[in-house]
Design a protein around this motif. Structure first.
Motif, short mmCIF file in Angstrom:
data_model
loop_
_atom_site.label_atom_id
_atom_site.label_comp_id
_atom_site.label_asym_id
_atom_site.label_seq_id
_atom_site.Cartn_x
_atom_site.Cartn_y
_atom_site.Cartn_z
N LYS A 1 0.86 -1.20 0.00
CA LYS A 1 0.00 0.00 0.00
C LYS A 1 0.89 1.24 0.00
CE LYS A 1 -2.67 3.36 0.50
NZ LYS A 1 -3.19 4.06 1.63
N GLY B 1 -0.60 8.33 -1.22
CA GLY B 1 -0.36 9.38 -2.20
C GLY B 1 0.83 10.26 -1.83
N GLY C 1 -3.97 10.88 -1.76
CA GLY C 1 -3.99 12.02 -0.84
C GLY C 1 -3.09 13.18 -1.25
N ARG D 1 -8.32 14.59 -1.27
CA ARG D 1 -8.93 13.73 -0.24
C ARG D 1 -10.38 14.13 -0.09
NH1 ARG D 1 -5.13 10.81 2.58
NH2 ARG D 1 -3.10 11.82 2.68
N GLY D 2 -11.26 13.16 -0.27
CA GLY D 2 -12.70 13.42 -0.23
C GLY D 2 -13.15 14.04 1.09
N ASP E 1 -15.48 12.16 -2.88
CA ASP E 1 -14.80 10.86 -2.88
C ASP E 1 -14.57 10.35 -4.31
OD1 ASP E 1 -14.32 10.58 -0.20
OD2 ASP E 1 -16.16 9.47 0.22
N THR F 1 -11.78 1.22 -3.70
CA THR F 1 -12.75 0.11 -3.76
C THR F 1 -13.78 0.37 -4.85
OG1 THR F 1 -14.21 1.23 -2.22
CG2 THR F 1 -12.62 -0.31 -1.26
N ASN G 1 -15.98 2.66 -4.30
CA ASN G 1 -17.12 3.19 -3.51
C ASN G 1 -16.69 4.37 -2.66
OD1 ASN G 1 -19.04 0.84 -3.92
ND2 ASN G 1 -17.23 -0.17 -3.11
N THR H 1 -8.18 4.03 0.64
CA THR H 1 -7.33 3.07 -0.06
C THR H 1 -6.67 2.10 0.94
OG1 THR H 1 -5.58 4.72 -0.12
CG2 THR H 1 -6.92 4.48 -2.10
N1 UDP Z 1 -11.56 7.01 -1.90
C1 UDP Z 1 -12.88 6.57 -1.89
N2 UDP Z 1 -13.11 5.23 -1.85
C2 UDP Z 1 -12.14 4.29 -1.80
C3 UDP Z 1 -10.78 4.75 -1.77
C4 UDP Z 1 -10.52 6.10 -1.82
O1 UDP Z 1 -13.81 7.35 -1.93
O2 UDP Z 1 -12.43 3.09 -1.78
C5 UDP Z 1 -11.29 8.44 -2.03
C6 UDP Z 1 -11.37 9.23 -0.73
O3 UDP Z 1 -11.93 10.47 -1.01
C7 UDP Z 1 -9.90 9.38 -0.34
C8 UDP Z 1 -9.24 9.53 -1.69
O4 UDP Z 1 -9.97 8.63 -2.53
O5 UDP Z 1 -9.68 10.52 0.46
C9 UDP Z 1 -7.76 9.18 -1.72
O6 UDP Z 1 -7.55 7.97 -1.06
P1 UDP Z 1 -6.77 7.91 0.35
O7 UDP Z 1 -7.16 9.07 1.20
O8 UDP Z 1 -6.99 6.55 0.92
O9 UDP Z 1 -5.27 8.07 -0.14
P2 UDP Z 1 -3.91 8.05 0.69
O10 UDP Z 1 -4.21 8.60 2.08
O11 UDP Z 1 -3.45 6.65 0.77
O12 UDP Z 1 -2.98 8.91 -0.09
#
Ligand code: UDP
Length: 241
Positions: A14, A17, A57, A61-62, A76, A137, A139, A144
């Motif tokens: 994993k 971002g 991220g 970020r949603g 999201d 996912t 959704n 992630t």
């Molecule tokens: N996200 C989502 N559904 C998922 C995975 C990610 O809606 O199944 C969106 C959510 O808005 C999230 C963004 O994608 O803030 C980026 O993913 P994440 O924050 O997990 O990224 P990381 O923190 O690993 O950089």
């Protein structure tokens, strides 16, 4: 070390971002992508099958956008698209270094990537291709991290390697607190009980129920993926109930 002596046959990596940009910055930094790509290739060359779940991220970020007033689902969806941008950047980085990849997405984007189909993903891994899983996912309201847990179960990965910018899990933020202590090993229940910021609770619970360990390690240190894949005890391992 020959591949049959390695502790893991298939891993789910994993990559947040933040690994795609410089510290405290956003967007994509090509040196960071190159470093990431090289590390992953080095790991793959050991003979370990690697599936990479990419975060978003560094771009969007949603939950943050929702906090500023955006509709959560719309926000999201943008976050999930952000992971695809990172996925394409990583694919480019890996392919520029001469290794084969396939990017699979949970949201269809046919012209750019294959749809995520479990059997297809397994086949790519068996052929030694580095698998890039983007789109989360598929959704809203998920992360992630949860995607990484879910795909690790589906693809029968032996372990989740959670790449961070610090050396493992600490009892305080090691960046803000110089006397923070690193845990060598933790139980899933400790992570949940102490509310340690490793992965979100849904992701941890999924790993706990399905007995998939998580190794949290520092991906910014060159050679660390190889160390983890060869069984060196770096970072923090989370396992057991
Ligand atoms: N996200 C989502 N559904 C998922 C995975 C990610 O809606 O199944 C969106 C959510 O808005 C999230 C963004 O994608 O803030 C980026 O993913 P994440 O924050 O997990 O990224 P990381 O923190 O690993 O950089």
């Amino acid at each position: 070390m020959s591949s049959d002596k390695l502790p893991f046959r298939r891993v789910l990596l994993k990559v947040t971002g933040e690994a795609f940009c410089e510290k405290d910055k956003s967007g994509i930094n090509f040196d960071s992508v190159k470093h990431l790509a090289q590390e992953i290739i080095d790991g793959s060359k050991l003979g370990v099958e690697i599936a990479v779940v990419v975060g978003g991220g560094n771009i969007f970020r949603g939950a943050v956008a929702h906090g500023s007033g955006m509709d959560r689902v719309q926000a999201d969806n943008m976050g999930m698209l952000a992971t695809m941008i990172n996925g394409l950047a990583l694919q480019d980085g890996i392919e520029q270094l001469g290794h084969e990849t396939r990017m699979l997405t949970s949201i269809d984007i046919h012209q750019l990537a294959e749809p995520y189909v479990r059997r297809r993903a397994m086949r790519h891994l068996a052929k030694g291709r580095i698998l890039i899983l983007a789109g989360g996912t598929g959704n809203p309201y998920f992360t992630t991290d949860t995607t990484a847990s879910l795909r690790a179960m589906e693809l029968k990965a032996d372990v989740i390697l959670k790449a961070t910018k610090v050396d493992g899990i600490f009892d305080a933020d090691p960046i803000k607190n110089g006397s923070a202590r690193k845990y060598q090993e933790l139980k899933f229940m400790d992570v949940l009980g102490k509310n340690l910021k490793v992965m979100d609770a849904a992701a941890i619970s999924l790993c706990m129920e399905n007995k998939v360990p998580i190794i949290v390690f520092n991906l910014t240190v060159p050679g660390n993926i190889i160390r983890v894949l060869q069984g060196e005890k770096i970072g923090t391992i989370v396992r057991g109930s």
